[in-house]
Design a protein around this motif. Structure first.
Motif, short mmCIF file in Angstrom:
data_model
loop_
_atom_site.label_atom_id
_atom_site.label_comp_id
_atom_site.label_asym_id
_atom_site.label_seq_id
_atom_site.Cartn_x
_atom_site.Cartn_y
_atom_site.Cartn_z
N LYS A 1 -1.22 137.59 -38.68
CA LYS A 1 -2.23 138.53 -39.17
C LYS A 1 -3.39 137.76 -39.79
N ASN A 2 -4.45 138.49 -40.12
CA ASN A 2 -5.65 137.92 -40.75
C ASN A 2 -6.23 136.76 -39.95
N GLY A 3 -6.12 136.85 -38.61
CA GLY A 3 -6.71 135.84 -37.75
C GLY A 3 -5.98 134.51 -37.72
N ALA A 4 -4.78 134.45 -38.26
CA ALA A 4 -4.04 133.19 -38.33
C ALA A 4 -3.56 132.77 -36.94
N THR A 5 -3.37 131.48 -36.78
CA THR A 5 -2.83 130.91 -35.54
C THR A 5 -1.40 130.45 -35.77
N LEU A 6 -0.70 130.18 -34.68
CA LEU A 6 0.65 129.64 -34.81
C LEU A 6 0.64 128.29 -35.52
N ASP A 7 -0.37 127.48 -35.26
CA ASP A 7 -0.45 126.17 -35.94
C ASP A 7 -0.55 126.35 -37.45
N GLN A 8 -1.35 127.32 -37.89
CA GLN A 8 -1.43 127.58 -39.33
C GLN A 8 -0.09 128.03 -39.88
N PHE A 9 0.56 128.91 -39.14
CA PHE A 9 1.86 129.41 -39.59
C PHE A 9 2.87 128.28 -39.71
N PHE A 10 2.93 127.41 -38.72
CA PHE A 10 3.87 126.29 -38.78
C PHE A 10 3.59 125.39 -39.98
N ASP A 11 2.31 125.18 -40.28
CA ASP A 11 1.97 124.39 -41.47
C ASP A 11 2.46 125.07 -42.74
N ASP A 12 2.33 126.41 -42.79
CA ASP A 12 2.83 127.16 -43.95
C ASP A 12 4.32 126.93 -44.14
N VAL A 13 5.07 127.02 -43.04
CA VAL A 13 6.52 126.87 -43.12
C VAL A 13 6.89 125.45 -43.54
N ARG A 14 6.18 124.46 -43.03
CA ARG A 14 6.45 123.08 -43.43
C ARG A 14 6.25 122.91 -44.94
N ALA B 1 2.22 131.72 -46.13
CA ALA B 1 3.02 132.42 -45.12
C ALA B 1 2.89 133.92 -45.26
N ARG B 2 2.89 134.41 -46.51
CA ARG B 2 2.72 135.85 -46.72
C ARG B 2 1.35 136.32 -46.25
N ARG B 3 0.33 135.49 -46.44
CA ARG B 3 -1.02 135.86 -46.04
C ARG B 3 -1.21 135.80 -44.53
N HIS B 4 -0.53 134.89 -43.87
CA HIS B 4 -0.75 134.65 -42.45
C HIS B 4 0.21 135.39 -41.52
#
Length: 298
Positions: free
Chosen positions: A82-95, A113-116
């Motif tokens: 959501k909010n225009g996030a990409t999978l790459d951003q999400f993976f960085d959040d999880v890391r 992670a909650r924002r993306h």
């Protein structure tokens, strides 16, 4: 969203568990009528990735029958960007959320992670002990992954795309629930006694991410003992209180406002509900902050 210590603890517990059911085909808790009248998707985790037998369904009620062929444990997670996030951003959040030492980085990971992404579960399962998760899904693109181990620092984890299209309506399984659990104020609001087989309905009424692990513990375990064990482990394990003869299972990470129903069939005994997500403020695990509740399955 886990600490590495928690993952190793669960793998050890699951490896020694006496499993119930006959394998992936054995549905948890019967099906309470769900399986006969809703779309059903079979999801299999292998400890690294999650696969599905159908990656395109109509909007409305969907039942996910989740099982594992991993050596010990699968954390099958479904999310939507959501909010225009990409999978790459999400993976960085999880890391970040999995950072081994820096609490401030873990806190940042949970916030990002909650924002993306919006998280919908699905389930923590071990081989031979499937869970069936009922969701009410809107049209859109979703992603599934097995988050058993922290993402590699360089290589992104494998994900499976899942599409929901068209119009549709339906329920989230709440009318079939034997147990209702509410996540609020970093606490579990839940009965102390559950049936050993049935359906739990989980709703996240808080303003942050949570999940709910059912960790088997020794008979007579108290809340005070759980808190002491969590503090001694740094917030990632209940230590010797864990009972390795029964399987740990649970609802995977779920976002604020999300709810789902889970059919289960587990050995009777004492369990503790745990959430190990890193707090958005100080990065401590919610469990060591008091997010645990001892229950009995009878």
């Amino acid at each position: 969203m886990r600490r590495r210590l928690l993952r190793s603890t669960l793998v050890l517990a699951a490896t020694g568990a006496v499993l119930v059911g006959g394998g992936p085909a054995a549905l948890a808790g019967g099906d309470h009528g769900h399986g006969r009248d809703v779309q059903t998707v079979h999801v299999v985790g292998n400890g690294t990735a999650a696969s599905v037998d159908d990656d395109h369904v109509h909007a409305g009620t969907v039942r996910f029958e989740v099982s594992s062929v991993a050596p010990a444990f699968s954390a099958v997670t479904m999310f939507q960007l959501k909010n225009g996030a990409t999978l790459d951003q999400f993976f960085d959040d999880v890391r970040k959320e999995f950072h081994p030492t820096d609490l401030s980085v873990r806190a940042e990971g949970t916030r990002d992670a909650r924002r993306h992404a919006t998280f919908y579960g699905l389930a923590d399962v071990v081989p031979g002990v499937p869970l069936a998760v009922t969701e009410n899904l809107r049209p859109g693109t979703y992603w599934l992954m097995d988050l058993t181990t922290p993402p590699d620092p360089v290589n992104d984890p494998p994900v499976t795309r899942f599409r929901v299209t068209g119009g549709g309506s339906g329920g989230d399984g709440s009318r079939h629930a034997d147990v209702r659990v509410r996540l609020t104020d970093d606490r579990f609001l839940a009965p102390r006694v559950w049936p050993r087989a049935g359906t739990w309905w989980l709703t996240n009424a808080d303003d942050t991410l949570h999940f709910m692990l059912l960790q088997p513990v020794q008979p007579g375990t108290t809340e005070r003992q759980v808190q002491q064990a969590l503090e001694a482990s740094g917030g990632g394990s209940v230590g010797d209180l864990a009972d390795p003869t029964r399987p740990p299972v649970g609802s995977e990470v779920i976002s604020p406002g999300v709810r789902h129903a889970v059919d289960y069939d587990l050995p009777p005994g004492r369990y503790v509900l745990l959430c190990f997500v890193a707090d958005e403020g100080d990065g401590m695990s919610h469990a060591v902050m008091g997010m645990h509740r001892v229950i009995d399955l009878r």
